[in-house]
Structures are given as structure tokens and as C-alpha cells.
Design a protein around this motif. Structure first.
Motif, short mmCIF file in Angstrom:
data_model
loop_
_atom_site.label_atom_id
_atom_site.label_comp_id
_atom_site.label_asym_id
_atom_site.label_seq_id
_atom_site.Cartn_x
_atom_site.Cartn_y
_atom_site.Cartn_z
N ALA A 183 6.48 -11.99 3.86
CA ALA A 183 5.75 -11.75 2.61
C ALA A 183 4.57 -10.83 2.90
O ALA A 183 4.08 -10.76 4.04
CB ALA A 183 5.25 -13.06 2.01
N ALA A 184 4.12 -10.12 1.87
CA ALA A 184 2.94 -9.26 1.96
C ALA A 184 1.85 -9.85 1.09
O ALA A 184 2.10 -10.25 -0.04
CB ALA A 184 3.28 -7.85 1.50
N LEU A 185 0.62 -9.91 1.64
CA LEU A 185 -0.50 -10.49 0.91
C LEU A 185 -1.79 -9.84 1.37
O LEU A 185 -2.09 -9.84 2.57
CB LEU A 185 -0.55 -12.01 1.14
N HIS A 186 -2.54 -9.26 0.43
CA HIS A 186 -3.87 -8.72 0.70
C HIS A 186 -3.89 -7.79 1.91
O HIS A 186 -4.67 -7.94 2.85
CB HIS A 186 -4.88 -9.85 0.91
N ASN A 187 -2.99 -6.82 1.91
CA ASN A 187 -2.93 -5.79 2.95
C ASN A 187 -2.58 -6.35 4.33
O ASN A 187 -2.94 -5.76 5.36
CB ASN A 187 -4.25 -5.02 3.03
N HIS A 241 -1.84 -6.84 10.66
CA HIS A 241 -2.99 -6.28 9.96
C HIS A 241 -2.78 -4.77 9.80
O HIS A 241 -2.83 -4.02 10.79
CB HIS A 241 -4.28 -6.56 10.73
N ILE A 242 -2.53 -4.34 8.58
CA ILE A 242 -2.19 -2.94 8.34
C ILE A 242 -3.34 -2.03 8.73
O ILE A 242 -3.13 -0.96 9.33
CB ILE A 242 -1.81 -2.74 6.85
N SER A 243 -4.56 -2.42 8.44
CA SER A 243 -5.71 -1.56 8.70
C SER A 243 -5.90 -1.26 10.18
O SER A 243 -6.33 -0.17 10.55
CB SER A 243 -6.99 -2.19 8.13
N SER A 244 -5.57 -2.22 11.04
CA SER A 244 -5.78 -2.02 12.48
C SER A 244 -4.48 -1.82 13.26
O SER A 244 -4.52 -1.64 14.48
CB SER A 244 -6.53 -3.22 13.06
N ASP A 245 -3.33 -1.88 12.56
CA ASP A 245 -2.02 -1.74 13.22
C ASP A 245 -1.91 -2.70 14.40
O ASP A 245 -1.58 -2.33 15.52
CB ASP A 245 -1.82 -0.29 13.69
N SER A 288 0.82 -1.21 0.00
CA SER A 288 0.00 0.00 0.00
C SER A 288 0.85 1.26 0.00
O SER A 288 0.60 2.21 0.75
CB SER A 288 -0.94 0.00 1.21
N ARG A 289 1.90 1.26 -0.82
CA ARG A 289 2.80 2.40 -0.99
C ARG A 289 3.48 2.83 0.31
O ARG A 289 3.77 4.01 0.53
CB ARG A 289 2.08 3.59 -1.63
N ARG A 290 3.74 1.84 1.17
CA ARG A 290 4.51 2.09 2.38
C ARG A 290 5.54 0.97 2.54
O ARG A 290 5.27 -0.19 2.19
CB ARG A 290 3.61 2.15 3.61
N LEU A 291 6.68 1.33 3.09
CA LEU A 291 7.71 0.34 3.44
C LEU A 291 7.56 -0.01 4.91
O LEU A 291 7.20 0.83 5.74
CB LEU A 291 9.11 0.91 3.19
N LEU A 319 0.88 -8.40 6.46
CA LEU A 319 2.29 -8.77 6.42
C LEU A 319 2.48 -10.04 7.25
O LEU A 319 1.94 -10.16 8.35
CB LEU A 319 3.16 -7.64 6.98
N TYR A 320 3.28 -10.96 6.71
CA TYR A 320 3.46 -12.27 7.35
C TYR A 320 4.93 -12.46 7.69
O TYR A 320 5.80 -12.35 6.82
CB TYR A 320 3.00 -13.38 6.40
#
Length: 511
Positions: free
Chosen positions: A287-291, A316-320, A242-245, A293-294
Motif C-alpha cells: 500500500a502507499a500512504l503519505h509518500n 521512504h520516497i523522499s530519501s530513497d 506522486s505520479r510515479r509507478l 510505500l509499505y
């Protein structure tokens, strides 16, 4: 969908576009994108309505090596009904990525516009370097080569400077090309987004860990230094989503194994803290998959000692926030490649014993390199129905990447030595295939991130190597607006003369 062919794909695409049938639209659109050049010659192309044609020519997926191909298709469509379609030419030209035309191609297009319309006022705007991509939205699928990039490794005598070449592997030819350059560190984090490559941290020639973050632009061929990380890191998780490192876990000289995580906004060029890992972790596959990170396996601290992690962490990126999922094996130094439906985990050091030293961990004493591979679903659980064959040899610390549905395992080491091999697995294949050669610049490859990078085809590279135009004070584009150059031609189509105001990028003095 089963009847898509060269003869039917345009009609089916138009049908799907009219009814917004997403399944058929995707399937027919993929076929149109791959065969666009030949489809432009079909009569069915001339009968497309304006909306369907516009949808096609704005696609990133068109397999064309030159934007001039798209313009010729538009011109052919207009010529099929000049009375009704000539007034639509400015709108259609507005969908083209004219900043990607070479000076010669732009002159050819200008001449055809004049012949087709009889009158045009062509406002020329000078663009250079990154401005070309920002103006038109990026390269189309046929305008770049997607290569696999990894960090090679040469043997170093004591006191020698480090030399870690960035080697490029072309899966089409199964050959290694010229390296992109080299990095002065070992074991950096590695991520890529489109035509840009990011290298973070690593261990320098003095043995100290680095906080640095660098960006390589495959269009301009230039490196740039970005704001540094908060912690100096050696092997760590480094992903883009999502355009973030995201820099996660790893090792720092003073703090040892870390549970820290931070994120870098590629638009704002700023670092910010992210939720900390549940425990310190390093040497995991990621790995990154569907927003999400694993972080798979790895080495964790348990009661003051190191142990392999029998599980994975999902961010979970959406909930940090982090979630923990158990695995039935202790695992570290593995590789991971995200595919459309899940994550392939390959090789690594494993400990199958059930005895645990602390929750979710196993003792480091009996681990060894493995040939085993498995597949994780989005929920982090092993999917037994997806059978990945064992690697031809036991490999740890290899790079793994997915390229057009295939999984590639690059470098790493077996029980005896570092490797420069590349293995490929096609889903449903019964075995891995050994690719033909290793990189000429490196004795071995390993301890690296392995990513795919979009490199413009040779004909386009010179377009991105000019100096950017000086920014203007104010203005919508943030770039200096150069005086327009007007070309006044005899009018042969009054409908076109009233509406023509085509803004084309200047290629410089040649144009």
C-alpha cells in the motif's frame, strides 16, 4: 463547523475564505461541493465576493455532471449586478472547464453569453481526446463514476489461451458492470491514478514472465504500451505514488525471488532504479500512504529456504531508503488497503508460532488462511485501538481497496476454492457485509491488484474519443493552433465589449 447546513454553508465558506481558516474552509467547502447545484439558487450565492466565487468554481470536488451547471451559476451571479459584474465575466469564464462541454452545451452557453453581454469575440480552439483534460485540469467529482477494478479469472484447460477479464464493480449499486477488456497474462501488477489504469508484468500463456507495462485510459477507452520494466516479473509489488509507478520485489524466472526495485516517471515515460529491498521478497501485501510505500509480510529467502516474513518494509520516497518494522506474526498472501489514517491488513496466510527460522521470519510449514484483520499506523506499528472485525471466512490472495472510507475485500480463496465474493466494512461497524453478486465474466477472482478507477459518465465519454490534433512546430501548447472564429454581435454593454476575449474549445464540426 457544527452548524454547517444548506442555509449557512455559503456564508461560513466565505468567512473561512476571508480569514483562511483551513478547518472551516475544508468542512464548508465539502458541503458546498456536494450541494453546489441547489446552492446556486440561494440568495447567499449572489452575495459572494469575486475571490470566494472563483475559489468555488475552480474546485475539482464540485458534484456536477455538466460544466454547463457551473456556467449557469456564474451567469446568475453576474445578472445580480450587471453594471459591476459584467466586466468580470471573461475572468470567470476562464475558470470554467469549457473543453468538457458537449457541442450542444457549448452552443447553449454561446447563446447565453451573447444575450448577457451583447458583444463577444469567441475564439474557438479545437481540442480532442486527452487534450480536453490537459486544457482544463481534469474532470470534476460529479463527472465520473469511481469503480473498483480487478482481474477476474476463468478456468483454463491445458493449452488454452489465457483470458483474464478486467471486471468493474460499482459500490453504489453493488453490481458488476461490463469488463474493460482483458489482459493476456495471469497475476500482473495493478495500479491506477485518476482515469488511468496500469498493468505490469504477469505470467503469459507460454508460462514465461513478462516485462510489459500497459496503460488503459478510461476516457478514450484505449490501451497503450509503455516502456517495459527491466525484469520479467510475476507476483510483485506495484504501486503508484506522486505520479510515479513503483515495481518492487516479486519473482523472475532466472533470478527467483528478487530484491530489486525500480520506478517509472509518468511524465517522462522513463524507468529508473530505486534502492534495493533489504532482502528478496514476494507475495507481500502492499500500500502507499503519505509518500511512503509499505510491503507487509510476504515470503523471503532465509538460508536458501523460503519463510514467511514477520515484519514489514517501509520505503521512504523522499530519501530513497528502506526501514524495517517487526510484526508479531508471519504473514503472506494478505490484502492491504490504505485509508486516511493508516492501512487495513486483511486475511492472508498466517503463522502465529513464535519459533523462527532466521531473523524476522517463520517456517512455511504451518501457515494457513486466516480471518484476522488489523490496522497499521503510518509508523508501521499495529494500532490496537482501531478494531477491524474478523472476515466472515478465512481468505487469502484477495484484493483489498478503500472506496470513500469503506474497505472492500474482493475475491481470493478459502481453504477449498477460489471465490467471487465481495465483502465491505464500514469503519466502526461490528461486522463485514456481503455484497450481492460476483462478476458474470469470471468463475473467480484472485491473485490480482484491486484498485479504484475514475470512469467518465456516459454523456462525456464521446468527447474523449476523437483523434488528437496534430502537434505544431513550437508553440506553448504543443498543438496546432487553428484559425479563430469570430462572432461579432451588437454591443449592449460597453464595459464588456472592451474586455471580452473568451477562448472556447471547439467540439468539432458540430460547433
Amino acid at each position: 463547523m457544527e452548524s454547517i447546513s444548506l442555509e449557512t454553508c455559503l456564508r461560513l465558506y466565505a468567512l473561512a475564505h476571508t480569514h483562511q481558516h483551513l478547518g472551516l474552509l475544508h468542512a464548508a467547502g465539502r458541503y458546498v461541493s456536494l450541494h453546489f447545484r441547489s446552492l446556486c439558487e440561494h440568495d447567499a450565492f449572489l452575495h459572494l465576493d469575486l475571490g470566494t466565487l472563483s475559489d468555488i468554481i475552480t474546485s475539482d470536488s464540485l458534484a456536477v455532471t455538466s460544466e454547463l451547471t457551473v456556467y449557469w451559476a456564474v451567469g446568475r451571479w453576474v445578472r445580480a449586478d450587471p453594471a459591476g459584474r459584467l466586466p468580470l465575466l471573461p475572468e470567470l469564464v476562464g475558470h470554467l472547464r469549457l473543453a468538457l462541454l458537449t457541442p450542444e452545451e457549448l452552443a447553449e452557453m454561446q447563446a447565453d453569453v451573447a444575450e448577457l453581454s451583447g458583444a463577444a469575440r469567441l475564439g474557438l480552439k479545437e481540442l480532442a481526446g486527452e487534450g480536453r483534460l490537459q486544457e482544463n485540469g481534469g474532470l470534476r467529482r460529479g463527472m465520473y463514476e469511481e469503480v473498483i477494478v480487478c482481474v477476474g479469472r476463468r478456468g483454463h484447460a491445458a493449452g488454452e489461451d489465457l483470458d483474464s477479464p478486467l471486471d468493474c464493480f460499482d459500490p453504489h449499486t453493488e453490481r458488476w458492470g461490463a469488463p474493460l477488456g482483458s489482459v493476456p497474462v495471469r497475476f500482473p501488477g495493478f495500479a491506477a491514478l485518476g482515469h488511468k489504469l496500469y498493468v505490469a508484468g504477469g505470467c503469459g500463456p507460454d508460462g514465461c514472465f513478462s516485462t510489459s507495462l500497459h496503460e488503459y485510459d478510461a476516457c478514450s477507452g484505449q490501451w497503450a504500451q509503455l516502456p517495459s520494466m527491466s525484469w520479467p516479473l510475476d507476483p510483485h509489488g506495484f504501486l503508484v505514488c506522486s505520479r510515479r509507478l513503483y515495481a518492487m520485489g516479486g519473482c523472475a524466472e532466472a533470478a527467483g525471488k528478487l530484491d530489486s526495485a525500480e520506478t517509472f516517471d509518468l511524465e517522462k515515460k522513463q524507468w529508473a532504479a530505486a534502492a534495493r529491498l533489504p532482502f528478496p521478497l514476494s507475495y507481500f501485501a502492499s500500500a502507499a500512504l503519505h509518500n511512503k510505500l509499505y510491503l507487509i509480510g510476504g515470503k523471503k529467502h532465509v538460508a536458501g529456504a523460503l519463510a514467511t516474513h514477520r515484519g514489514l518494509l517501509i520505503y521512504h520516497i523522499s530519501s530513497d531508503s528502506w526501514a524495517q518494522v517487526p510484526l508479531g506474526v508471519g504473514l503472506c498472501h494478505a490484502g492491504a488497503a490504505a485509508t486516511a489514517g493508516g492501512i487495513c491488513v486483511v486475511g492472508g496466510c498466517r503463522d502465529e508460532d513464535l519459533g523462527e527460522e532466521g531473523e524476522g521470519a517463520s517456517c512455511l510449514g504451518n501457515i494457513q488462511a486466516s480471518q484476522a484483520c488489523f490496522f497499521l499506523g503510518e509508523d508501521g506499528k499495529v494500532r490496537q485501538e482501531v478494531a477491524i472485525p474478523a472476515l466472515p471466512r478465512a481468505i487469502e490472495s484477495a484484493g483489498a481497496v478503500c472506496w470513500r472510507g469503506r474497505v472492500y475485500v474482493v475475491g481470493g480463496k478459502d481453504s477449498a476454492r477460489w471465490l467471487n465474493t465481495v465483502y465491505c466494512w464500514e469503519p466502526s461497524a461490528a461486522a463485514w457485509t456481503l455484497c450481492r453478486e460476483g462478476p458474470a465474466t469470471a468463475e473467480c477472482v484472485g491473485w490480482f491488484g484491486c484498485v479504484t478507477l475514475q470512469v467518465p459518465i456516459r454523456a462525456l465519454r464521446t468527447l474523449f474519443q476523437g483523434q488528437p490534433t496534430a502537434p505544431a512546430a513550437g508553440g506553448a501548447t504543443g498543438r496546432k493552433q487553428l484559425p479563430s472564429v469570430e462572432l461579432r454581435l451588437p454591443c449592449r454593454a460597453s464595459a464588456m465589449a472592451a474586455s471580452a476575449d473568451l477562448h472556447l474549445p471547439s467540439m468539432g464540426k458540430e460547433a
